[in-house]
Design a protein around this motif. Structure first.
Motif, PDB file in Angstrom:
ATOM      1  N   GLY A   1      61.496  61.501  95.451  1.00  0.00           N
ATOM      2  CA  GLY A   1      60.564  62.025  94.453  1.00  0.00           C
ATOM      3  C   GLY A   1      59.164  62.174  95.007  1.00  0.00           C
ATOM      4  N   VAL A   2      58.522  63.281  94.623  1.00  0.00           N
ATOM      5  CA  VAL A   2      57.121  63.507  95.001  1.00  0.00           C
ATOM      6  C   VAL A   2      56.400  64.014  93.754  1.00  0.00           C
ATOM      7  CG1 VAL A   2      55.537  64.899  96.405  1.00  0.00           C
ATOM      8  CG2 VAL A   2      57.687  64.080  97.407  1.00  0.00           C
ATOM      9  N   LEU A   3      55.383  63.284  93.322  1.00  0.00           N
ATOM     10  CA  LEU A   3      54.609  63.694  92.147  1.00  0.00           C
ATOM     11  C   LEU A   3      53.262  64.236  92.617  1.00  0.00           C
ATOM     12  CD1 LEU A   3      54.528  63.669  88.991  1.00  0.00           C
ATOM     13  CD2 LEU A   3      53.389  61.453  89.167  1.00  0.00           C
ATOM     14  N   VAL A   4      53.022  65.520  92.301  1.00  0.00           N
ATOM     15  CA  VAL A   4      51.760  66.144  92.707  1.00  0.00           C
ATOM     16  C   VAL A   4      50.786  66.089  91.533  1.00  0.00           C
ATOM     17  CG1 VAL A   4      50.668  68.254  93.559  1.00  0.00           C
ATOM     18  CG2 VAL A   4      52.971  67.637  94.336  1.00  0.00           C
ATOM     19  N   ASP A   5      49.585  65.587  91.808  1.00  0.00           N
ATOM     20  CA  ASP A   5      48.556  65.424  90.780  1.00  0.00           C
ATOM     21  C   ASP A   5      47.830  66.747  90.522  1.00  0.00           C
ATOM     22  OD1 ASP A   5      47.213  63.876  88.952  1.00  0.00           O
ATOM     23  OD2 ASP A   5      46.687  62.312  90.406  1.00  0.00           O
ATOM     24  N   LYS A   6      47.003  66.762  89.478  1.00  0.00           N
ATOM     25  CA  LYS A   6      46.263  67.989  89.144  1.00  0.00           C
ATOM     26  C   LYS A   6      45.309  68.405  90.262  1.00  0.00           C
ATOM     27  CE  LYS A   6      46.413  67.972  84.109  1.00  0.00           C
ATOM     28  NZ  LYS A   6      46.914  66.606  83.805  1.00  0.00           N
ATOM     29  N   ASP A   7      44.770  67.405  90.990  1.00  0.00           N
ATOM     30  CA  ASP A   7      43.847  67.736  92.095  1.00  0.00           C
ATOM     31  C   ASP A   7      44.602  68.080  93.382  1.00  0.00           C
ATOM     32  OD1 ASP A   7      44.831  65.351  93.008  1.00  0.00           O
ATOM     33  OD2 ASP A   7      42.905  64.309  93.077  1.00  0.00           O
ATOM     34  N   LEU A   8      45.923  68.280  93.267  1.00  0.00           N
ATOM     35  CA  LEU A   8      46.814  68.661  94.367  1.00  0.00           C
ATOM     36  C   LEU A   8      47.121  67.538  95.355  1.00  0.00           C
ATOM     37  CD1 LEU A   8      45.792  72.343  95.250  1.00  0.00           C
ATOM     38  CD2 LEU A   8      47.245  71.498  93.412  1.00  0.00           C
ATOM     39  N   SER A   9      46.572  66.345  95.111  1.00  0.00           N
ATOM     40  CA  SER A   9      46.960  65.209  95.956  1.00  0.00           C
ATOM     41  C   SER A   9      48.306  64.674  95.448  1.00  0.00           C
ATOM     42  CB  SER A   9      45.900  64.111  95.903  1.00  0.00           C
ATOM     43  OG  SER A   9      45.934  63.475  94.633  1.00  0.00           O
ATOM     44  N   CYS A  10      48.877  63.736  96.199  1.00  0.00           N
ATOM     45  CA  CYS A  10      50.150  63.144  95.775  1.00  0.00           C
ATOM     46  C   CYS A  10      49.863  61.846  95.015  1.00  0.00           C
ATOM     47  CB  CYS A  10      51.018  62.878  97.004  1.00  0.00           C
ATOM     48  SG  CYS A  10      52.511  61.947  96.630  1.00  0.00           S
ATOM     49  N   ALA A  11      50.334  61.784  93.765  1.00  0.00           N
ATOM     50  CA  ALA A  11      50.083  60.596  92.932  1.00  0.00           C
ATOM     51  C   ALA A  11      51.096  59.497  93.211  1.00  0.00           C
ATOM     52  CB  ALA A  11      50.125  60.986  91.458  1.00  0.00           C
ATOM     53  N   GLY A  12      52.268  59.896  93.670  1.00  0.00           N
ATOM     54  CA  GLY A  12      53.302  58.914  93.968  1.00  0.00           C
ATOM     55  C   GLY A  12      54.473  59.608  94.645  1.00  0.00           C
ATOM     56  N   ALA A  13      55.021  58.972  95.674  1.00  0.00           N
ATOM     57  CA  ALA A  13      56.182  59.547  96.350  1.00  0.00           C
ATOM     58  C   ALA A  13      57.015  58.421  96.936  1.00  0.00           C
ATOM     59  CB  ALA A  13      55.758  60.501  97.460  1.00  0.00           C
ATOM     60  N   GLY A  14      58.322  58.657  96.989  1.00  0.00           N
ATOM     61  CA  GLY A  14      59.158  57.627  97.575  1.00  0.00           C
ATOM     62  C   GLY A  14      60.623  58.010  97.549  1.00  0.00           C
ATOM     63  N   GLY A  15      61.431  57.066  97.992  1.00  0.00           N
ATOM     64  CA  GLY A  15      62.854  57.338  98.043  1.00  0.00           C
ATOM     65  C   GLY A  15      63.693  56.074  97.979  1.00  0.00           C
ATOM     66  N   VAL A  16      64.916  56.261  97.505  1.00  0.00           N
ATOM     67  CA  VAL A  16      65.925  55.192  97.508  1.00  0.00           C
ATOM     68  C   VAL A  16      67.130  55.735  98.264  1.00  0.00           C
ATOM     69  CG1 VAL A  16      67.469  53.765  96.101  1.00  0.00           C
ATOM     70  CG2 VAL A  16      65.162  54.320  95.268  1.00  0.00           C
ATOM     71  N   PHE A  17      67.657  54.942  99.176  1.00  0.00           N
ATOM     72  CA  PHE A  17      68.745  55.392 100.034  1.00  0.00           C
ATOM     73  C   PHE A  17      69.772  54.277 100.122  1.00  0.00           C
ATOM     74  CE2 PHE A  17      70.622  56.053 104.250  1.00  0.00           C
ATOM     75  CZ  PHE A  17      70.722  57.434 104.353  1.00  0.00           C
ATOM     76  N   ILE A  18      70.963  54.536  99.601  1.00  0.00           N
ATOM     77  CA  ILE A  18      72.005  53.500  99.587  1.00  0.00           C
ATOM     78  C   ILE A  18      73.263  54.061 100.245  1.00  0.00           C
ATOM     79  CG2 ILE A  18      73.410  51.957  98.138  1.00  0.00           C
ATOM     80  CD1 ILE A  18      71.211  52.268  95.968  1.00  0.00           C
ATOM     81  N   GLN A  19      73.770  53.362 101.240  1.00  0.00           N
ATOM     82  CA  GLN A  19      75.010  53.786 101.879  1.00  0.00           C
ATOM     83  C   GLN A  19      76.082  52.731 101.727  1.00  0.00           C
ATOM     84  OE1 GLN A  19      73.893  55.199 105.898  1.00  0.00           O
ATOM     85  NE2 GLN A  19      74.370  57.234 105.089  1.00  0.00           N
ATOM     86  N   LEU A  20      77.271  53.217 101.352  1.00  0.00           N
ATOM     87  CA  LEU A  20      78.402  52.300 101.220  1.00  0.00           C
ATOM     88  C   LEU A  20      78.993  52.020 102.588  1.00  0.00           C
ATOM     89  CD1 LEU A  20      80.285  53.758  98.122  1.00  0.00           C
ATOM     90  CD2 LEU A  20      78.695  51.821  98.202  1.00  0.00           C
ATOM     91  N   LEU A  21      79.360  50.783 102.802  1.00  0.00           N
ATOM     92  CA  LEU A  21      79.998  50.408 104.062  1.00  0.00           C
ATOM     93  C   LEU A  21      81.517  50.466 103.863  1.00  0.00           C
ATOM     94  CD1 LEU A  21      77.538  47.513 104.900  1.00  0.00           C
ATOM     95  CD2 LEU A  21      77.554  49.825 105.812  1.00  0.00           C
ATOM     96  N   PRO A  22      82.275  50.550 104.958  1.00  0.00           N
ATOM     97  CA  PRO A  22      83.734  50.617 104.807  1.00  0.00           C
ATOM     98  C   PRO A  22      84.252  49.436 103.959  1.00  0.00           C
ATOM     99  CG  PRO A  22      83.088  51.008 107.092  1.00  0.00           C
ATOM    100  CD  PRO A  22      81.850  50.598 106.359  1.00  0.00           C
ATOM    101  N   TYR A  23      85.253  49.702 103.139  1.00  0.00           N
ATOM    102  CA  TYR A  23      85.874  48.695 102.248  1.00  0.00           C
ATOM    103  C   TYR A  23      84.906  48.168 101.197  1.00  0.00           C
ATOM    104  CZ  TYR A  23      88.757  48.927 106.418  1.00  0.00           C
ATOM    105  OH  TYR A  23      89.469  49.399 107.483  1.00  0.00           O
ATOM    106  N   ALA A  24      83.990  49.039 100.758  1.00  0.00           N
ATOM    107  CA  ALA A  24      83.060  48.638  99.699  1.00  0.00           C
ATOM    108  C   ALA A  24      83.838  48.288  98.433  1.00  0.00           C
ATOM    109  CB  ALA A  24      82.085  49.772  99.416  1.00  0.00           C
ATOM    110  N   ASP A  25      83.357  47.275  97.744  1.00  0.00           N
ATOM    111  CA  ASP A  25      84.012  46.798  96.535  1.00  0.00           C
ATOM    112  C   ASP A  25      83.825  47.794  95.378  1.00  0.00           C
ATOM    113  OD1 ASP A  25      85.167  44.088  95.441  1.00  0.00           O
ATOM    114  OD2 ASP A  25      83.803  44.874  93.895  1.00  0.00           O
ATOM    115  N   GLU A  26      84.931  48.085  94.667  1.00  0.00           N
ATOM    116  CA  GLU A  26      84.875  49.067  93.569  1.00  0.00           C
ATOM    117  C   GLU A  26      83.847  48.691  92.501  1.00  0.00           C
ATOM    118  OE1 GLU A  26      86.082  52.039  92.949  1.00  0.00           O
ATOM    119  OE2 GLU A  26      87.148  52.147  94.863  1.00  0.00           O
ATOM    120  N   SER A  27      83.745  47.400  92.199  1.00  0.00           N
ATOM    121  CA  SER A  27      82.830  46.996  91.129  1.00  0.00           C
ATOM    122  C   SER A  27      81.376  47.223  91.541  1.00  0.00           C
ATOM    123  CB  SER A  27      83.061  45.527  90.751  1.00  0.00           C
ATOM    124  OG  SER A  27      82.612  44.692  91.796  1.00  0.00           O
ATOM    125  N   VAL A  28      81.093  47.092  92.846  1.00  0.00           N
ATOM    126  CA  VAL A  28      79.740  47.381  93.333  1.00  0.00           C
ATOM    127  C   VAL A  28      79.443  48.873  93.196  1.00  0.00           C
ATOM    128  CG1 VAL A  28      78.264  47.423  95.398  1.00  0.00           C
ATOM    129  CG2 VAL A  28      79.625  45.394  94.892  1.00  0.00           C
TER     130      VAL A  28
END
Ligand SMILES: [Zn+2]
Length: 277
Positions: A153-180
């Motif tokens: 996500g990138v939020l651009v402010d009215k003055d064209l600066s960035c008010a907030g930006a970031g990311g979440v990245f999750i990768q499943l490993l082999p044999y990941a548990d179904e409930s997870v």
């Protein structure tokens, strides 16, 4: 990492990185969002590299107005980026969001990992939506058979600066548990509006707690990341010299200096004909 070893999760706040990108590239709002998302993803993916000299290049090459959008990251998540057309911009979508897919268009994306082997490892896949996060998730599913949850996500402010930006990245490993997996899917709604959450002061730890709500996990690492350009006079000299002796002779017969500008940070380097000696 989840305590049971099912998944690895990373959260980043790239507000400062995106503001540096705006300063260097003078991007219009939609271009800021496109470049900001690619930088955020690049930083997250780069931080999964193993060694100090490894690098990762994430490139989007669509037929939209943005042209090429790319990020180059190192193993500690430091990143630099480039957008071919920084003035690419479109009206907001009916949802009120910046129309990133509109300026990216249709085409291909690639991930190149240079890990010191003779040839870098390259993966290419089709752009599926142009919204960046979906494209990267699809890349990991198809090219690397790794189920990946990614939110950018990138939020651009009215003055064209960035008010907030970031990311979440999750990768499943082999044999990941179904409930997870089920819980991760349920938690997705908690991390929507990520850039607004960051703009209103939510920390990476709090976002991680939302993304992994109901799942036991351990925090391993916390790293500082930045927009870092490693350009140097020596590297630029190599680029100029690659034009070849004849071409350079021709140029210097017409002008005293050759000026070259770094495409990642706009720093200018100038060379005179004594580089031919
Ligand atoms: Zn530079």
């Amino acid at each position: 990492m989840t305590t049971d070893g099912s998944a690895v999760a990373m959260v980043t706040d790239t507000t400062d990185i995106v503001n540096k990108a705006i300063k260097y590239h003078k991007t219009a709002p939609t271009a800021t969002a496109a470049l900001g998302r690619v930088l955020t993803a690049g930083s997250l993916m780069g931080s999964r590299l193993k060694n100090k000299d490894d690098s990762l290049t994430l490139t989007f090459k669509g037929d939209g107005a943005a042209g090429i959008v790319m990020a180059v990251a190192d193993y500690s998540g430091n990143v630099k980026g480039y957008i071919e057309n920084p003035s690419a911009d479109l009206p907001l979508k009916p949802s009120g969001k910046l129309d990133v897919s509109g300026i990216i268009g249709a085409g291909y994306m690639s991930v190149v990992r240079d890990v010191g082997l003779k040839e870098p490892m390259t993966g290419i896949s089709q752009i599926v939506s142009g919204e960046i996060a979906e494209d990267i998730a699809s890349f990991f599913a198809q090219s690397e058979q790794t189920p990946t949850l990614i939110s950018l996500g990138v939020l651009v402010d009215k003055d064209l600066s960035c008010a907030g930006a970031g990311g979440v990245f999750i990768q499943l490993l082999p044999y990941a548990d179904e409930s997870v997996i089920d819980k991760l899917e349920q938690n997705v709604t908690k991390i929507t509006g990520l850039s607004s959450q960051i703009a209103s002061g939510k920390t990476c730890e709090q976002i991680m707690a939302d993304a992994l709500d109901g799942i036991e996990y351990e925090l391993f690492d916390e790293i500082e990341t930045d927009y870092v350009c490693d350009c140097s006079k020596a590297r630029m000299l190599r680029a100029v010299k690659s034009l070849g002796r004849d071409e350079l002779q021709k140029i210097f017969s017409e002008q005293k200096t050759v000026e070259i500008c770094c495409r990642f940070c706009n720093k200018k380097f100038s060379f005179t004909s004594d580089i031919m000696e």
